[in-house]
Design a protein around this motif. Structure first.
Motif, PDB file in Angstrom:
ATOM      1  N   LEU A 106      10.595   3.838  -5.419  1.00  0.00           N
ATOM      2  CA  LEU A 106       9.686   2.806  -5.373  1.00  0.00           C
ATOM      3  C   LEU A 106       8.290   3.069  -6.026  1.00  0.00           C
ATOM      4  O   LEU A 106       7.657   2.149  -6.510  1.00  0.00           O
ATOM      5  N   TYR A 107       7.952   4.670  -5.839  1.00  0.00           N
ATOM      6  CA  TYR A 107       6.667   4.992  -6.222  1.00  0.00           C
ATOM      7  C   TYR A 107       6.743   4.854  -7.866  1.00  0.00           C
ATOM      8  O   TYR A 107       5.802   4.219  -8.438  1.00  0.00           O
ATOM      9  N   ARG A 108       8.021   5.297  -8.355  1.00  0.00           N
ATOM     10  CA  ARG A 108       7.958   5.557  -9.966  1.00  0.00           C
ATOM     11  C   ARG A 108       7.989   4.013 -10.400  1.00  0.00           C
ATOM     12  O   ARG A 108       7.490   3.716 -11.455  1.00  0.00           O
ATOM     13  N   GLU A 109       8.317   2.921  -9.776  1.00  0.00           N
ATOM     14  CA  GLU A 109       8.496   1.526 -10.361  1.00  0.00           C
ATOM     15  C   GLU A 109       7.063   0.847  -9.971  1.00  0.00           C
ATOM     16  O   GLU A 109       6.985  -0.357 -10.375  1.00  0.00           O
ATOM     17  N   GLY A 110       6.127   1.513  -9.283  1.00  0.00           N
ATOM     18  CA  GLY A 110       4.712   0.949  -9.111  1.00  0.00           C
ATOM     19  C   GLY A 110       4.692  -0.016  -8.197  1.00  0.00           C
ATOM     20  O   GLY A 110       3.696  -0.859  -7.930  1.00  0.00           O
ATOM     21  N   ARG A 111       5.571   0.065  -7.127  1.00  0.00           N
ATOM     22  CA  ARG A 111       5.798  -0.864  -6.073  1.00  0.00           C
ATOM     23  C   ARG A 111       4.914  -0.540  -4.818  1.00  0.00           C
ATOM     24  O   ARG A 111       4.549  -1.395  -3.942  1.00  0.00           O
ATOM     25  N   VAL A 112       4.593   0.884  -4.852  1.00  0.00           N
ATOM     26  CA  VAL A 112       3.645   1.297  -3.893  1.00  0.00           C
ATOM     27  C   VAL A 112       2.661   2.475  -4.546  1.00  0.00           C
ATOM     28  O   VAL A 112       2.838   2.916  -5.512  1.00  0.00           O
ATOM     29  N   GLN A 135       0.816  -1.140   0.094  1.00  0.00           N
ATOM     30  CA  GLN A 135       0.012  -0.080   0.070  1.00  0.00           C
ATOM     31  C   GLN A 135       0.954   1.245  -0.065  1.00  0.00           C
ATOM     32  O   GLN A 135       0.463   2.191  -0.757  1.00  0.00           O
ATOM     33  N   ALA A 136       1.860   1.427   0.748  1.00  0.00           N
ATOM     34  CA  ALA A 136       2.726   2.585   1.117  1.00  0.00           C
ATOM     35  C   ALA A 136       4.185   2.246   1.276  1.00  0.00           C
ATOM     36  O   ALA A 136       4.222   1.236   1.925  1.00  0.00           O
ATOM     37  N   ALA A 137       4.804   3.202   0.861  1.00  0.00           N
ATOM     38  CA  ALA A 137       6.349   3.104   1.178  1.00  0.00           C
ATOM     39  C   ALA A 137       6.403   4.203   2.515  1.00  0.00           C
ATOM     40  O   ALA A 137       5.753   5.151   2.566  1.00  0.00           O
ATOM     41  N   LEU A 138       6.794   3.644   3.786  1.00  0.00           N
ATOM     42  CA  LEU A 138       7.133   4.449   4.700  1.00  0.00           C
ATOM     43  C   LEU A 138       8.689   4.729   4.988  1.00  0.00           C
ATOM     44  O   LEU A 138       9.405   3.931   5.302  1.00  0.00           O
ATOM     45  N   VAL A 139       8.549   6.227   4.891  1.00  0.00           N
ATOM     46  CA  VAL A 139       9.797   6.807   4.826  1.00  0.00           C
ATOM     47  C   VAL A 139      10.139   7.463   6.253  1.00  0.00           C
ATOM     48  O   VAL A 139       9.469   8.307   6.912  1.00  0.00           O
ATOM     49  N   LEU A 140      11.047   6.955   6.842  1.00  0.00           N
ATOM     50  CA  LEU A 140      11.467   6.937   8.390  1.00  0.00           C
ATOM     51  C   LEU A 140      12.282   8.357   8.267  1.00  0.00           C
ATOM     52  O   LEU A 140      13.053   8.421   7.878  1.00  0.00           O
ATOM     53  N   ARG A 196       2.028   3.819  14.316  1.00  0.00           N
ATOM     54  CA  ARG A 196       1.108   4.944  13.759  1.00  0.00           C
ATOM     55  C   ARG A 196       0.844   4.725  12.306  1.00  0.00           C
ATOM     56  O   ARG A 196      -0.840   4.888  12.074  1.00  0.00           O
ATOM     57  N   ALA A 197       1.385   4.081  11.661  1.00  0.00           N
ATOM     58  CA  ALA A 197       1.099   3.900  10.346  1.00  0.00           C
ATOM     59  C   ALA A 197      -0.081   2.691  10.308  1.00  0.00           C
ATOM     60  O   ALA A 197      -0.903   2.931   9.559  1.00  0.00           O
ATOM     61  N   ARG A 198      -0.165   1.877  11.349  1.00  0.00           N
ATOM     62  CA  ARG A 198      -1.174   0.887  11.435  1.00  0.00           C
ATOM     63  C   ARG A 198      -2.446   1.284  11.993  1.00  0.00           C
ATOM     64  O   ARG A 198      -3.318   1.193  11.447  1.00  0.00           O
ATOM     65  N   LYS A 199      -2.124   2.154  13.274  1.00  0.00           N
ATOM     66  CA  LYS A 199      -3.391   2.664  13.844  1.00  0.00           C
ATOM     67  C   LYS A 199      -4.018   4.053  13.459  1.00  0.00           C
ATOM     68  O   LYS A 199      -5.297   3.983  13.603  1.00  0.00           O
ATOM     69  N   VAL A 200      -3.289   4.634  12.930  1.00  0.00           N
ATOM     70  CA  VAL A 200      -3.783   6.176  12.425  1.00  0.00           C
ATOM     71  C   VAL A 200      -3.876   6.284  11.104  1.00  0.00           C
ATOM     72  O   VAL A 200      -5.196   6.615  10.561  1.00  0.00           O
ATOM     73  N   PHE A 201      -3.151   5.661  10.157  1.00  0.00           N
ATOM     74  CA  PHE A 201      -3.342   5.665   8.774  1.00  0.00           C
ATOM     75  C   PHE A 201      -4.289   4.404   8.089  1.00  0.00           C
ATOM     76  O   PHE A 201      -4.011   4.443   7.054  1.00  0.00           O
ATOM     77  N   ASN A 202      -4.254   3.490   8.915  1.00  0.00           N
ATOM     78  CA  ASN A 202      -4.952   2.230   8.345  1.00  0.00           C
ATOM     79  C   ASN A 202      -4.223   1.638   7.456  1.00  0.00           C
ATOM     80  O   ASN A 202      -4.578   0.983   6.261  1.00  0.00           O
ATOM     81  N   VAL A 203      -2.753   1.445   7.540  1.00  0.00           N
ATOM     82  CA  VAL A 203      -1.776   0.803   6.675  1.00  0.00           C
ATOM     83  C   VAL A 203      -1.828  -0.528   7.025  1.00  0.00           C
ATOM     84  O   VAL A 203      -1.635  -1.028   8.152  1.00  0.00           O
ATOM     85  N   HIS A 204      -1.916  -1.728   6.014  1.00  0.00           N
ATOM     86  CA  HIS A 204      -1.693  -3.055   6.310  1.00  0.00           C
ATOM     87  C   HIS A 204      -0.547  -3.379   5.662  1.00  0.00           C
ATOM     88  O   HIS A 204       0.122  -4.444   6.426  1.00  0.00           O
ATOM     89  N   SER A 205       0.084  -2.972   4.479  1.00  0.00           N
ATOM     90  CA  SER A 205       1.143  -3.475   3.826  1.00  0.00           C
ATOM     91  C   SER A 205       2.028  -2.401   3.718  1.00  0.00           C
ATOM     92  O   SER A 205       1.643  -1.363   3.289  1.00  0.00           O
ATOM     93  N   LYS A 216       1.027   4.700  -2.231  1.00  0.00           N
ATOM     94  CA  LYS A 216       1.216   6.174  -1.761  1.00  0.00           C
ATOM     95  C   LYS A 216       2.552   5.901  -0.957  1.00  0.00           C
ATOM     96  O   LYS A 216       3.441   5.056  -0.813  1.00  0.00           O
ATOM     97  N   VAL A 217       2.886   7.174  -0.345  1.00  0.00           N
ATOM     98  CA  VAL A 217       4.123   7.281   0.266  1.00  0.00           C
ATOM     99  C   VAL A 217       3.766   8.154   1.545  1.00  0.00           C
ATOM    100  O   VAL A 217       3.159   9.033   1.440  1.00  0.00           O
ATOM    101  N   LEU A 218       4.244   7.442   2.628  1.00  0.00           N
ATOM    102  CA  LEU A 218       3.832   8.111   4.084  1.00  0.00           C
ATOM    103  C   LEU A 218       5.256   8.479   4.667  1.00  0.00           C
ATOM    104  O   LEU A 218       6.420   7.666   5.049  1.00  0.00           O
ATOM    105  N   ALA A 219       5.304   9.790   4.704  1.00  0.00           N
ATOM    106  CA  ALA A 219       6.524  10.277   5.341  1.00  0.00           C
ATOM    107  C   ALA A 219       6.411  10.703   6.716  1.00  0.00           C
ATOM    108  O   ALA A 219       5.407  11.326   7.238  1.00  0.00           O
ATOM    109  N   SER A 220       7.117   9.849   7.596  1.00  0.00           N
ATOM    110  CA  SER A 220       7.092  10.080   9.127  1.00  0.00           C
ATOM    111  C   SER A 220       8.192  10.438   9.684  1.00  0.00           C
ATOM    112  O   SER A 220       9.312   9.796   9.768  1.00  0.00           O
TER     113      SER A 220
END
Length: 224
Positions: free
Chosen positions: A79-85, A50-55, A134-143, A87-91
């Motif tokens: 990752l985004y350009r390759e279509g592997r995700v 679903q998303a790339a998580l950039v720490l 927070r990715a899981r509980k706030v942003f409802n990210v699963h993968s 969305k991107v989540l910048a945290s």
């Protein structure tokens, strides 16, 4: 004059404490290193998520990303350009007005071609644990594809999986040393892995959670 037996007992007790500490640190590191395996160095080899998580990492006083953070941003954009995700989540850390890792990441991601509407921003990612929970509980990210440096990756992946995420990893800046800052970060990571195990054992939670901002919804809701 000190009793020789007291001195011996004291020395033995101190040596025992050092040995116990070394054992705890060693076991914790093995647990994290084994549980945090599986990262890739090529974005094309990473499963879709679903998303790339950039720490987050250090930004300069003028808002420019450090070399370490810039490498993470570039890897996430790839990752985004390759279509592997999708969305991107910048945290990262945006705990005070004059220090903002999150918008530094967002602006650079957009400059690198990621549409602003696909960049979600987490302003309370003060630590790796905070970011993954927070990715899981706030942003409802699963993968998620976690994007960070190789020395940090096992802890980040281990914590992400413990948070209930299906987590993959893309190593950023694999050939970079980052000078003295990189050396300090690698040493620090040994103890950070130990703390991570302690956090999971004690049920530690992020400093903040807050209302849900679904990763499938509008990124505008995450702006701050």
């Amino acid at each position: 004059m000190l009793d020789r037996r007291v001195v011996v007992r004291t020395l033995l007790g101190g040596a025992g404490m050092v040995a116990l500490l070394a054992l705890v640190v060693g076991v914790a590191n093995v647990v994290v290193l084994l549980g945090g395996r599986g990262a890739k160095t090529d974005p094309r080899a990473v499963p879709h998520a679903q998303a790339a998580l950039v720490l987050g990492a250090l930004v300069a006083p003028d808002g420019r990303p450090s070399g370490m953070l810039e490498d993470r941003i570039r890897a996430a954009a790839a990752l985004y350009r390759e279509g592997r995700v999708d969305k991107v989540l910048a945290s990262g850390d945006h705990g005070r007005p004059d220090y903002d890792e999150v918008n530094a990441m967002r602006h650079e991601l957009v400059r690198l071609g990621v549409p602003d509407g696909d960049v979600f921003t987490d302003h309370a990612g003060f630590a790796t644990l905070d970011s993954v929970v927070r990715a899981r509980k706030v942003f409802n990210v699963h993968s998620v594809v976690v994007v960070t440096q190789p020395f940090h990756m096992p802890r980040a992946l281990w914590l992400a999986r413990r948070a209930g995420l299906t987590a993959y990893g893309l190593e950023a800046g694999s050939g970079s040393s980052y000078g003295s800052k990189g050396t300090v970060a690698r040493v620090r990571e040994v103890f950070a892995r130990t703390k991570a195990v302690g956090d999971i054992v004690t049920g530690a939670q992020p400093k903040f959670l807050g209302p849900r901002i679904d990763i499938a919804g509008s990124a505008a809701a995450s702006r701050g």
